[in-house]
Design a protein around this motif. Structure first.
Motif, PDB file in Angstrom:
ATOM      1  N   VAL A   1       1.511  38.992   5.718  1.00 51.26           N
ATOM      2  CA  VAL A   1       1.088  37.737   5.096  1.00 51.26           C
ATOM      3  C   VAL A   1       0.616  36.778   6.171  1.00 51.26           C
ATOM      4  CG1 VAL A   1       1.803  35.772   3.688  1.00 51.26           C
ATOM      5  CG2 VAL A   1       2.706  38.055   3.199  1.00 51.26           C
ATOM      6  N   ASP A   2      -0.523  36.163   5.951  1.00 55.28           N
ATOM      7  CA  ASP A   2      -1.054  35.147   6.859  1.00 55.28           C
ATOM      8  C   ASP A   2      -0.768  33.766   6.281  1.00 55.28           C
ATOM      9  OD1 ASP A   2      -2.223  36.994   8.712  1.00 55.28           O
ATOM     10  OD2 ASP A   2      -3.858  37.317   7.290  1.00 55.28           O
ATOM     11  N   LEU A   3      -0.122  32.924   7.071  1.00 57.34           N
ATOM     12  CA  LEU A   3       0.160  31.544   6.679  1.00 57.34           C
ATOM     13  C   LEU A   3      -0.760  30.609   7.454  1.00 57.34           C
ATOM     14  CD1 LEU A   3       4.074  31.479   6.662  1.00 57.34           C
ATOM     15  CD2 LEU A   3       2.555  31.732   4.696  1.00 57.34           C
ATOM     16  N   ALA A   4      -1.255  29.594   6.786  1.00 61.07           N
ATOM     17  CA  ALA A   4      -2.087  28.577   7.436  1.00 61.07           C
ATOM     18  C   ALA A   4      -1.712  27.215   6.871  1.00 61.07           C
ATOM     19  CB  ALA A   4      -3.567  28.863   7.225  1.00 61.07           C
ATOM     20  N   LEU A   5      -1.476  26.259   7.763  1.00 60.75           N
ATOM     21  CA  LEU A   5      -1.187  24.887   7.349  1.00 60.75           C
ATOM     22  C   LEU A   5      -2.320  24.001   7.850  1.00 60.75           C
ATOM     23  CD1 LEU A   5       0.744  22.844   6.049  1.00 60.75           C
ATOM     24  CD2 LEU A   5       1.869  22.616   8.280  1.00 60.75           C
ATOM     25  N   ASP A   6      -3.028  23.368   6.918  1.00 65.64           N
ATOM     26  CA  ASP A   6      -4.197  22.558   7.243  1.00 65.64           C
ATOM     27  C   ASP A   6      -3.955  21.090   6.930  1.00 65.64           C
ATOM     28  OD1 ASP A   6      -5.548  24.898   7.885  1.00 65.64           O
ATOM     29  OD2 ASP A   6      -6.403  25.110   5.887  1.00 65.64           O
ATOM     30  N   CYS A   7      -4.389  20.236   7.846  1.00 66.33           N
ATOM     31  CA  CYS A   7      -4.469  18.799   7.578  1.00 66.33           C
ATOM     32  C   CYS A   7      -5.922  18.492   7.251  1.00 66.33           C
ATOM     33  CB  CYS A   7      -4.005  17.995   8.788  1.00 66.33           C
ATOM     34  SG  CYS A   7      -4.181  16.211   8.575  1.00 66.33           S
ATOM     35  N   VAL A   8      -6.164  17.976   6.060  1.00 68.60           N
ATOM     36  CA  VAL A   8      -7.525  17.763   5.569  1.00 68.60           C
ATOM     37  C   VAL A   8      -7.758  16.274   5.338  1.00 68.60           C
ATOM     38  CG1 VAL A   8      -9.190  18.311   3.761  1.00 68.60           C
ATOM     39  CG2 VAL A   8      -7.507  20.037   4.474  1.00 68.60           C
ATOM     40  N   ARG A   9      -8.845  15.777   5.910  1.00 70.01           N
ATOM     41  CA  ARG A   9      -9.241  14.378   5.655  1.00 70.01           C
ATOM     42  C   ARG A   9     -10.186  14.350   4.469  1.00 70.01           C
ATOM     43  NH1 ARG A   9     -13.470  11.096   8.127  1.00 70.01           N
ATOM     44  NH2 ARG A   9     -13.839  12.848   9.562  1.00 70.01           N
ATOM     45  N   VAL A  10      -9.848  13.549   3.481  1.00 69.62           N
ATOM     46  CA  VAL A  10     -10.660  13.420   2.267  1.00 69.62           C
ATOM     47  C   VAL A  10     -11.319  12.050   2.292  1.00 69.62           C
ATOM     48  CG1 VAL A  10     -10.679  13.519  -0.250  1.00 69.62           C
ATOM     49  CG2 VAL A  10      -9.016  14.879   1.037  1.00 69.62           C
ATOM     50  N   LEU A  11     -12.645  12.057   2.310  1.00 70.07           N
ATOM     51  CA  LEU A  11     -13.412  10.813   2.412  1.00 70.07           C
ATOM     52  C   LEU A  11     -14.138  10.549   1.103  1.00 70.07           C
ATOM     53  CD1 LEU A  11     -14.426   8.482   4.203  1.00 70.07           C
ATOM     54  CD2 LEU A  11     -16.288   9.986   4.960  1.00 70.07           C
ATOM     55  N   HIS A  12     -13.881   9.386   0.520  1.00 72.73           N
ATOM     56  CA  HIS A  12     -14.535   8.984  -0.730  1.00 72.73           C
ATOM     57  C   HIS A  12     -15.611   7.948  -0.406  1.00 72.73           C
ATOM     58  CE1 HIS A  12     -11.433  10.943  -3.167  1.00 72.73           C
ATOM     59  NE2 HIS A  12     -10.564  10.469  -2.296  1.00 72.73           N
ATOM     60  N   ARG A  13     -16.841   8.247  -0.793  1.00 74.15           N
ATOM     61  CA  ARG A  13     -17.946   7.297  -0.602  1.00 74.15           C
ATOM     62  C   ARG A  13     -18.445   6.856  -1.967  1.00 74.15           C
ATOM     63  NH1 ARG A  13     -19.329  11.506   3.030  1.00 74.15           N
ATOM     64  NH2 ARG A  13     -19.188  10.912   5.228  1.00 74.15           N
ATOM     65  N   ARG A  14     -18.556   5.570  -2.139  1.00 77.33           N
ATOM     66  CA  ARG A  14     -19.034   5.019  -3.405  1.00 77.33           C
ATOM     67  C   ARG A  14     -20.396   4.394  -3.222  1.00 77.33           C
ATOM     68  NH1 ARG A  14     -13.764   2.029  -6.180  1.00 77.33           N
ATOM     69  NH2 ARG A  14     -12.469   3.918  -6.390  1.00 77.33           N
ATOM     70  N   GLY A  15     -21.375   4.898  -3.966  1.00 72.67           N
ATOM     71  CA  GLY A  15     -22.710   4.321  -3.941  1.00 72.67           C
ATOM     72  C   GLY A  15     -22.959   3.482  -5.181  1.00 72.67           C
TER      73      GLY A  15
ATOM     74  N   LYS B   1      -4.419  14.966   3.254  1.00 73.64           N
ATOM     75  CA  LYS B   1      -3.540  15.865   2.523  1.00 73.64           C
ATOM     76  C   LYS B   1      -3.280  17.105   3.366  1.00 73.64           C
ATOM     77  CE  LYS B   1      -7.270  18.109  -0.136  1.00 73.64           C
ATOM     78  NZ  LYS B   1      -7.759  18.438  -1.504  1.00 73.64           N
ATOM     79  N   TRP B   2      -2.111  17.718   3.137  1.00 76.08           N
ATOM     80  CA  TRP B   2      -1.710  18.903   3.881  1.00 76.08           C
ATOM     81  C   TRP B   2      -1.642  20.082   2.909  1.00 76.08           C
ATOM     82  CZ3 TRP B   2      -0.375  19.260   9.191  1.00 76.08           C
ATOM     83  CH2 TRP B   2      -0.458  18.049   9.895  1.00 76.08           C
ATOM     84  N   ILE B   3      -2.340  21.163   3.258  1.00 72.40           N
ATOM     85  CA  ILE B   3      -2.434  22.329   2.384  1.00 72.40           C
ATOM     86  C   ILE B   3      -1.856  23.556   3.098  1.00 72.40           C
ATOM     87  CG2 ILE B   3      -3.963  23.838   1.065  1.00 72.40           C
ATOM     88  CD1 ILE B   3      -3.896  21.017  -0.003  1.00 72.40           C
ATOM     89  N   LEU B   4      -0.887  24.192   2.463  1.00 75.40           N
ATOM     90  CA  LEU B   4      -0.319  25.442   2.958  1.00 75.40           C
ATOM     91  C   LEU B   4      -0.960  26.596   2.181  1.00 75.40           C
ATOM     92  CD1 LEU B   4       1.826  27.093   4.581  1.00 75.40           C
ATOM     93  CD2 LEU B   4       3.358  26.754   2.619  1.00 75.40           C
ATOM     94  N   THR B   5      -1.472  27.574   2.918  1.00 72.38           N
ATOM     95  CA  THR B   5      -2.107  28.743   2.299  1.00 72.38           C
ATOM     96  C   THR B   5      -1.400  30.012   2.745  1.00 72.38           C
ATOM     97  OG1 THR B   5      -4.272  27.640   2.301  1.00 72.38           O
ATOM     98  CG2 THR B   5      -4.263  30.029   2.010  1.00 72.38           C
ATOM     99  N   ALA B   6      -1.083  30.863   1.788  1.00 71.91           N
ATOM    100  CA  ALA B   6      -0.521  32.187   2.072  1.00 71.91           C
ATOM    101  C   ALA B   6      -1.480  33.226   1.505  1.00 71.91           C
ATOM    102  CB  ALA B   6       0.864  32.338   1.437  1.00 71.91           C
ATOM    103  N   SER B   7      -1.829  34.231   2.313  1.00 69.82           N
ATOM    104  CA  SER B   7      -2.767  35.260   1.862  1.00 69.82           C
ATOM    105  C   SER B   7      -2.347  36.612   2.405  1.00 69.82           C
ATOM    106  CB  SER B   7      -4.193  34.925   2.310  1.00 69.82           C
ATOM    107  OG  SER B   7      -4.267  34.818   3.725  1.00 69.82           O
ATOM    108  N   ALA B   8      -2.732  37.666   1.671  1.00 69.25           N
ATOM    109  CA  ALA B   8      -2.427  39.035   2.084  1.00 69.25           C
ATOM    110  C   ALA B   8      -3.469  39.967   1.493  1.00 69.25           C
ATOM    111  CB  ALA B   8      -1.023  39.438   1.626  1.00 69.25           C
ATOM    112  N   ARG B   9      -3.911  40.922   2.290  1.00 69.97           N
ATOM    113  CA  ARG B   9      -4.858  41.927   1.811  1.00 69.97           C
ATOM    114  C   ARG B   9      -4.101  43.000   1.036  1.00 69.97           C
ATOM    115  NH1 ARG B   9      -9.947  41.704   3.443  1.00 69.97           N
ATOM    116  NH2 ARG B   9     -10.521  40.336   5.173  1.00 69.97           N
ATOM    117  N   THR B  10      -4.547  43.238  -0.183  1.00 68.28           N
ATOM    118  CA  THR B  10      -3.920  44.248  -1.028  1.00 68.28           C
ATOM    119  C   THR B  10      -5.017  45.043  -1.727  1.00 68.28           C
ATOM    120  OG1 THR B  10      -3.813  42.765  -2.938  1.00 68.28           O
ATOM    121  CG2 THR B  10      -1.915  42.755  -1.448  1.00 68.28           C
TER     122      THR B  10
END
Length: 300
Positions: free
Chosen positions: A199-213, A267-276
């Motif tokens: 299993v591959d684990l990945a923890l990402d910190c993601v910046r979410v930018l909202h632009r209003r026109g 936001k912080w996203i944890l991803t778990a993946s495995a090849r099956t």
């Protein structure tokens, strides 16, 4: 009672979905065979039949989302100084796989609406001037239909993945995970994962930018930081242990507040993946990460 409602919902929904796909397939087949009138009849049928399950899916999603917002709003007022308790799943220390409900319903509903509108537009054009006389319009409709079929394929793939693996849940040990500390917990994965799976684990910190026109708003996401870790399940079977160190100088979670949404949040996203064999396993979870008394400034 909820289980009975869900079973009834599926019993009504599945035949309508199958009928919509069948009618759409017949419409495409008849059109490619040059039988335009028959193709329009099948397209109109797919449009009207497809609107019913699409509406059911969208209403179900809106109902679920509304109930969730009400619950989260109550938690925000109860714990104004503890934002890691502002979401029901965080407060319960049980975070469900993101795609399991919301995304799956959205993809199915959007795909069906897209295909139904495309086929309905084809029927309208044919009734006005005939598809044979509008080659440019036919080309555009075929492109839109291909996009709708792509979305439908994604929906089927997600459904197969959920059917194969069931529901994955992250049980949080650390609430919240501390900057300069660790994210610890256990992912209760489906038993269909082999004990020797990697299993591959990945923890990402993601910046979410909202632009209003002036006419529309736009949301962009940027990866700020990532840590990866590979591990073998071994005797743990469907339990995937999570233990990931987080640097102190990373940004903490900025929760989404419907009352005053920030232009930039993290936001912080944890991803778990495995090849099956067949469809690969993949599950994602949004986790709370904040500066707390346990944060260690020395961990950079």
């Amino acid at each position: 009672m909820k289980t009975a409602k869900r079973i009834l919902f599926v019993i009504v929904l599945v035949p309508l979905l199958a009928l919509t796909v069948w009618l759409a397939t017949l419409a495409v087949r008849e059109f490619l065979a040059g039988r335009t009138d028959e193709a329009v009849i099948f397209a109109a049928g797919a449009f009207f039949v497809g609107c019913v399950p699409a509406t059911m899916l969208i209403l179900a999603l809106l109902l679920w989302w509304g109930q969730r917002l009400i619950g989260d709003s109550s938690l925000r007022h109860s714990h104004p100084e503890q934002p890691w308790l502002w979401r029901q799943e965080w407060a319960a220390r049980r975070v469900e796989y993101l795609e399991s409900r919301t995304a799956l319903v959205l993809v199915w509903g959007f795909a069906l609406v897209w295909i139904a509108v495309t086929l309905g537009s084809a029927a309208l054009v044919h009734s006005e001037s005939g598809l044979d006389n509008e080659p440019g319009v036919v080309l555009v409709l075929l492109v839109f239909l291909a996009a709708g079929l792509f979305l439908l394929t994604m929906a089927v793939k997600s459904t197969v993945r959920r059917s194969k693996y069931g529901r994955s849940v992250l049980e949080l040990e650390t609430l919240p995970a501390a900057l300069g500390g660790e994210l610890r917990g256990v992912i209760r994965a489906p038993s269909s994962l082999a004990p020797d799976a990697e299993v591959d684990l990945a923890l990402d910190c993601v910046r979410v930018l909202h632009r209003r026109g002036q006419s529309r708003s736009r949301t962009s996401q940027y990866l700020e930081w990532r840590i990866e870790k590979a591990l073998a399940l071994g005797a743990a079977g469907g339990a995937i242990p999570v233990s990931l160190e987080i640097p102190y100088d990373c940004p903490e979670t900025i929760p989404l507040d419907p009352d005053s949404p920030p232009r930039t949040r993290y936001k912080w996203i944890l991803t778990a993946s495995a090849r099956t064999p067949g469809v690969d396993y993949r599950a994602t979870f949004e986790v709370p990460v904040f500066k707390t008394a346990e944060s260690d400034p020395g961990k950079l």
